[in-house]
Motif scaffolding. Structure first.
Motif, mmCIF file in Angstrom:
data_model
loop_
_atom_site.group_PDB
_atom_site.id
_atom_site.type_symbol
_atom_site.label_atom_id
_atom_site.label_comp_id
_atom_site.label_asym_id
_atom_site.label_seq_id
_atom_site.Cartn_x
_atom_site.Cartn_y
_atom_site.Cartn_z
ATOM 1 N N LYS A 31 0.850 -1.185 0.000
ATOM 2 C CA LYS A 31 0.000 0.000 0.000
ATOM 3 C C LYS A 31 0.888 1.238 0.000
ATOM 4 C CE LYS A 31 -2.057 1.498 3.864
ATOM 5 N NZ LYS A 31 -1.905 2.948 3.945
ATOM 6 N N GLU A 113 -14.405 2.744 9.870
ATOM 7 C CA GLU A 113 -13.892 3.413 11.081
ATOM 8 C C GLU A 113 -12.375 3.345 11.076
ATOM 9 O OE1 GLU A 113 -15.967 2.338 14.690
ATOM 10 O OE2 GLU A 113 -14.079 2.259 15.784
ATOM 11 N N MET A 114 -11.713 4.461 11.337
ATOM 12 C CA MET A 114 -10.245 4.468 11.302
ATOM 13 C C MET A 114 -9.654 3.974 12.619
ATOM 14 S SD MET A 114 -9.420 7.767 8.913
ATOM 15 C CE MET A 114 -7.671 7.366 8.787
ATOM 16 N N SER A 115 -8.333 3.787 12.628
ATOM 17 C CA SER A 115 -7.680 3.100 13.749
ATOM 18 C C SER A 115 -7.163 4.028 14.844
ATOM 19 C CB SER A 115 -6.497 2.282 13.208
ATOM 20 O OG SER A 115 -5.565 3.136 12.566
ATOM 21 N N VAL A 143 -12.007 -0.926 5.058
ATOM 22 C CA VAL A 143 -10.936 -0.714 6.037
ATOM 23 C C VAL A 143 -11.593 -0.578 7.411
ATOM 24 C CG1 VAL A 143 -9.049 0.812 6.762
ATOM 25 C CG2 VAL A 143 -9.529 0.494 4.322
ATOM 26 N N ALA A 170 2.987 -0.433 15.303
ATOM 27 C CA ALA A 170 3.258 0.904 15.855
ATOM 28 C C ALA A 170 2.049 1.521 16.573
ATOM 29 C CB ALA A 170 3.747 1.829 14.741
ATOM 30 N N ILE A 189 -2.594 -4.781 7.622
ATOM 31 C CA ILE A 189 -1.645 -3.758 7.156
ATOM 32 C C ILE A 189 -0.595 -3.534 8.239
ATOM 33 C CG2 ILE A 189 -1.347 -1.327 6.529
ATOM 34 C CD1 ILE A 189 -4.297 -1.254 5.704
ATOM 35 N N TYR A 195 8.983 -1.264 8.165
ATOM 36 C CA TYR A 195 9.968 -0.435 7.453
ATOM 37 C C TYR A 195 10.889 0.363 8.376
ATOM 38 C CZ TYR A 195 6.739 3.638 7.655
ATOM 39 O OH TYR A 195 5.910 4.652 8.065
HETATM 40 O O1 O7M Z 1 1.616 0.344 10.726
HETATM 41 P P1 O7M Z 1 1.610 1.842 10.677
HETATM 42 O O2 O7M Z 1 0.868 2.451 11.807
HETATM 43 O O3 O7M Z 1 2.954 2.440 10.466
HETATM 44 O O4 O7M Z 1 0.826 2.228 9.331
HETATM 45 C C1 O7M Z 1 -0.527 2.049 9.178
HETATM 46 C C2 O7M Z 1 -0.933 2.416 7.780
HETATM 47 O O5 O7M Z 1 -2.340 2.257 7.634
HETATM 48 C C3 O7M Z 1 -0.640 3.869 7.386
HETATM 49 O O6 O7M Z 1 -0.370 3.893 6.008
HETATM 50 C C4 O7M Z 1 -1.947 4.579 7.672
HETATM 51 O O7 O7M Z 1 -2.107 5.713 6.855
HETATM 52 C C5 O7M Z 1 -2.955 3.491 7.320
HETATM 53 N N1 O7M Z 1 -4.239 3.553 8.025
HETATM 54 C C6 O7M Z 1 -4.289 3.614 9.384
HETATM 55 O O8 O7M Z 1 -3.269 3.561 10.072
HETATM 56 N N2 O7M Z 1 -5.492 3.732 10.007
HETATM 57 C C7 O7M Z 1 -6.671 3.737 9.343
HETATM 58 O O9 O7M Z 1 -7.727 3.798 9.950
HETATM 59 C C8 O7M Z 1 -6.646 3.621 7.950
HETATM 60 C C9 O7M Z 1 -5.430 3.471 7.324
HETATM 61 C C10 O7M Z 1 -5.483 3.135 5.945
HETATM 62 O O10 O7M Z 1 -4.717 2.441 5.358
HETATM 63 O O11 O7M Z 1 -6.560 3.570 5.317
HETATM 64 C C11 O7M Z 1 -6.843 3.085 4.098
#
Ligand code: O7M
Length: 214
Positions: A31, A113-115, A143, A170, A189, A195
């Motif tokens: 992604k 819903e976002m994380s 998502v 993270a 994801i 990375y």
């Molecule tokens: O593992 P991380 O936290 O470094 O990265 C998480 C990835 O998922 C990062 O690219 C965020 O932009 C994305 N993301 C979220 O962390 N939370 C969400 O709710 C949604 C996304 C996402 O990918 O949306 C499509």
């Protein structure tokens, strides 16, 4: 077992390609989002695909009027296998992207819903409705958050669609807390925990093994 999607949010083209080379045996999809594409240009998608032959999804969280969404989708899906859109802008905006994707045989993935913690403020109260809309529109996937396993489960049950779930690593989400909710059509994801690790290859391998065990 769910699949592993790398969130490649680095800012440098060469670093991005090096990481892809390192982890390509362990990740199922990649992604890319604004951080990398604004730094390296959209053609980075082509370069990544050439290097690893994996699905590359553009996470642009598209959230505009249908006419503008259509333009964004046309440019993006020339290169990427799929595009991530927001649902809160309404059915017509999502459909505009689906129309483009259908013609090109590409995927549309919709955020519910976002994380992050702030998502409980405005997104969580409407997320079940967004999941219902995703089901109705038959988007390719949604998502939903690994940081709130109970919400991930509820949203997945409503939408009955494949889920792409961020928040492991993270952001504090744990594979063991979500693995029983997910199936072979879903993706976990992971970004920084791979990375930014001293050894991205080993980190990707570790996550892949954890998902395989589940
Ligand atoms: O593992 P991380 O936290 O470094 O990265 C998480 C990835 O998922 C990062 O690219 C965020 O932009 C994305 N993301 C979220 O962390 N939370 C969400 O709710 C949604 C996304 C996402 O990918 O949306 C499509």
């Amino acid at each position: 077992m769910p699949k592993l999607m790398l969130a490649l949010d680095v800012l440098d083209r060469d670093e991005a390609l090096k990481i892809v080379e390192d982890v390509k045996d362990y990740v199922d999809a990649i992604k890319v989002g604004y951080p990398l594409v604004l730094s390296a240009g959209l053609k980075i998608v082509e370069e990544i695909k050439k290097l690893c032959n994996k699905e590359v999804i553009c996470d642009f969280k598209v959230a505009d009027i249908p006419a503008t969404n259509e333009k964004i989708a046309k440019i993006t899906l020339k290169y990427a296998d799929g595009i991530i859109v927001h649902g809160f802008v309404g059915e017509d905006s999502v459909k505009a992207v689906q129309d483009v994707a259908k013609e090109l045989n590409k995927k549309v993935i919709m955020v519910t819903e976002m994380s992050h913690p702030g998502a409980v403020q405005f997104m969580q109260p409407i997320a079940d409705k967004l999941a219902e809309m995703a089901k109705k529109l038959k988007v390719d996937a949604i998502v939903a958050p690994s940081t709130r396993p109970e919400r991930l489960k509820e949203i997945k049950e409503i939408a009955k669609l494949p889920v792409i779930t961020p928040g492991v690593g993270a952001q504090g989400g744990k594979v063991e807390d979500i693995i029983n909710i997910l199936d072979e059509n879903d993706y976990v994801i992971v970004g920084r925990a791979i990375y930014l690790s001293e050894n991205p290859k080993e980190a990707a391998k570790k996550y892949k093994e954890m998902l395989n065990k589940g």
